[in-house]
Design an enzyme around this catalytic site. Structure first.
Site, PDB file in Angstrom:
ATOM      1  N   TYR A 282      37.863  40.318  65.634  1.00 53.25           N
ATOM      2  CA  TYR A 282      37.346  39.518  64.523  1.00 53.25           C
ATOM      3  C   TYR A 282      37.534  38.022  64.741  1.00 53.25           C
ATOM      4  CZ  TYR A 282      41.908  38.865  62.209  1.00 53.25           C
ATOM      5  OH  TYR A 282      43.182  38.491  61.918  1.00 53.25           O
TER       6      TYR A 282
ATOM      7  N   GLY B 155      45.595  38.758  73.244  1.00 50.70           N
ATOM      8  CA  GLY B 155      46.931  38.611  73.820  1.00 50.70           C
ATOM      9  C   GLY B 155      48.003  38.090  72.889  1.00 50.70           C
TER      10      GLY B 155
ATOM     11  N   HIS C 190      23.319  42.516  35.901  1.00 47.68           N
ATOM     12  CA  HIS C 190      22.094  42.438  36.693  1.00 47.68           C
ATOM     13  C   HIS C 190      21.556  41.018  36.622  1.00 47.68           C
ATOM     14  CE1 HIS C 190      18.295  43.651  38.459  1.00 47.68           C
ATOM     15  NE2 HIS C 190      17.689  42.956  37.512  1.00 47.68           N
TER      16      HIS C 190
END
Ligand SMILES: Cc1cc2nc3c(=O)[nH]c(=O)nc-3n(C[C@H](O)[C@H](O)[C@H](O)COP(=O)(O)OP(=O)(O)OC[C@H]3O[C@@H](n4cnc5c(N)ncnc54)[C@H](O)[C@@H]3O)c2cc1C
Length: 297
Positions: free
Chosen positions: A15, A102, A275
């Protein structure tokens, strides 16, 4: 960096690498991702990472998977990165290389053993469910203890540790911990994936709803993606969810709440969502899981 590089190699398309590489691709940099695994963004489903790869390609980025970086050499104008793919050694030249792999715990030389704090085989500090180390008055939280190295996991553990130190019986429970990748489209997940739920022996019913069938996504002109709810077939218990699409990082909280609180698809379907909002997608995916969708077949 003071300038926007023309060419950038990103080692590691997890990510962090994918987020930062996407940012540079948006600035116009020609980005090449080298990823050792079979796919980018490990942990997310292929149907989600495919959308991200499609988007990266549109931006002119190159994604090379199963490519192990072997070394970096500084040249007069930049860097030469060597990598191995399908048994062949290749070299790519760029202005800069960004290494996003790493990270490891820095626990070996700070005297933890001297006070009796035990580490696991990865060098992470062993803790119990109250974040207590093997020394009863020393607690540890965050990246330095096992589990997902995420900021919200660290702060959650911090709260539990504070409560435990104050004498409460609090314990960590990671059932509703979300993971988010701030890429394009955003990816988010919480709880179990479909494959994990099946592995754990659940009879699963999936409710999947596309952003393309949602009015708010259409008005945002951002319709790539879907929301997938994983439910227990017998009673609709929400086991998990995955979202690929705009605002996935915010929308995942509702599914996290459902997982944490033991809600069912019916609970989500009967919750009135305003909505037009992207939140309606969660309600409609729940309706799909219940077998009564209104806006898709
Ligand atoms: C590029 C990048 C992007 C990220 N993006 C996200 C994201 O979007 N969302 C998310 O949830 N997580 C993200 N993370 C992960 C997140 O940053 C970590 O999970 C989080 O910071 C862990 O908090 P922590 O307190 O455990 O450790 P840290 O934040 O690393 O804090 C540890 C501190 O201890 C200090 N320290 C280390 N050794 C010693 C010592 N011997 N003596 C004194 N001080 C010491 C360090 O300097 C550091 O300040 C990202 C990480 C990286 C690298």
């Amino acid at each position: 960096m003071k300038e926007i590089p023309k060419k950038l190699v990103v080692i590691g398309a997890g990510y962090v690498g994918t987020e930062l590489g996407t940012a540079y691709a948006n600035f116009g940099t020609e980005v090449t991702f080298l990823e050792g695994a079979k796919d980018i963004l490990g942990g997310f489903e292929k149907s989600m990472t495919q959308l991200v790869k499609k988007g990266l390609k549109k931006k002119g980025a190159t994604v090379i998977t199963e490519a192990m970086a072997k070394g970096v050499e500084e040249t007069k104008d930049g860097v030469k990165v060597s990598y191995e793919v399908k048994g062949k050694e290749e070299i790519i030249e760029a202005d800069y290389v960004l290494v996003t792999v790493g990270r490891r715990p820095n626990t070996s030389e700070i005297g933890l053993e001297q006070v009796g704090i035990e580490l696991d085989e990865k060098g992470l500090i062993k803790v119990d469910k109250q974040s207590r180390t093997t020394v009863k008055n020393i607690y540890a939280i965050g990246d330095i203890v096992p589990g997902a190295p995420l900021a919200h996991k660290a702060s959650y553990e911090g709260k539990i540790a504070a409560e435990a130190i104050s004498g409460e019986k609090s314990e960590v429970d990671y059932i509703g911990i979300p993971a988010v990748a701030f890429v394009e489209p955003e990816l988010a997940m919480v709880g179990l994936t479909e494959a994990q739920a099946k592995e754990e022996g659940y009879d699963v019913k999936v409710g999947k709803f596309p952003f393309a069938a949602n009015g708010r996504a259409l008005s945002l002109n951002n319709t790539d993606g879907f929301l997938k709810l994983i439910t227990r077939k017998e009673d609709g218990l929400i086991l998990g969810g995955q979202i690929a699409g705009p605002n996935a990082s915010d929308m995942i909280s509702e599914i996290g709440l459902a997982v944490e609180a033991g809600m069912t698809a019916e609970d989500l379907a009967l919750t009135i969502h305003a909505h037009p909002t992207l939140g309606e997608i969660t309600m409609e995916a729940a309706e799909v899981a219940l077998g009564s969708p209104i806006h898709i077949m």
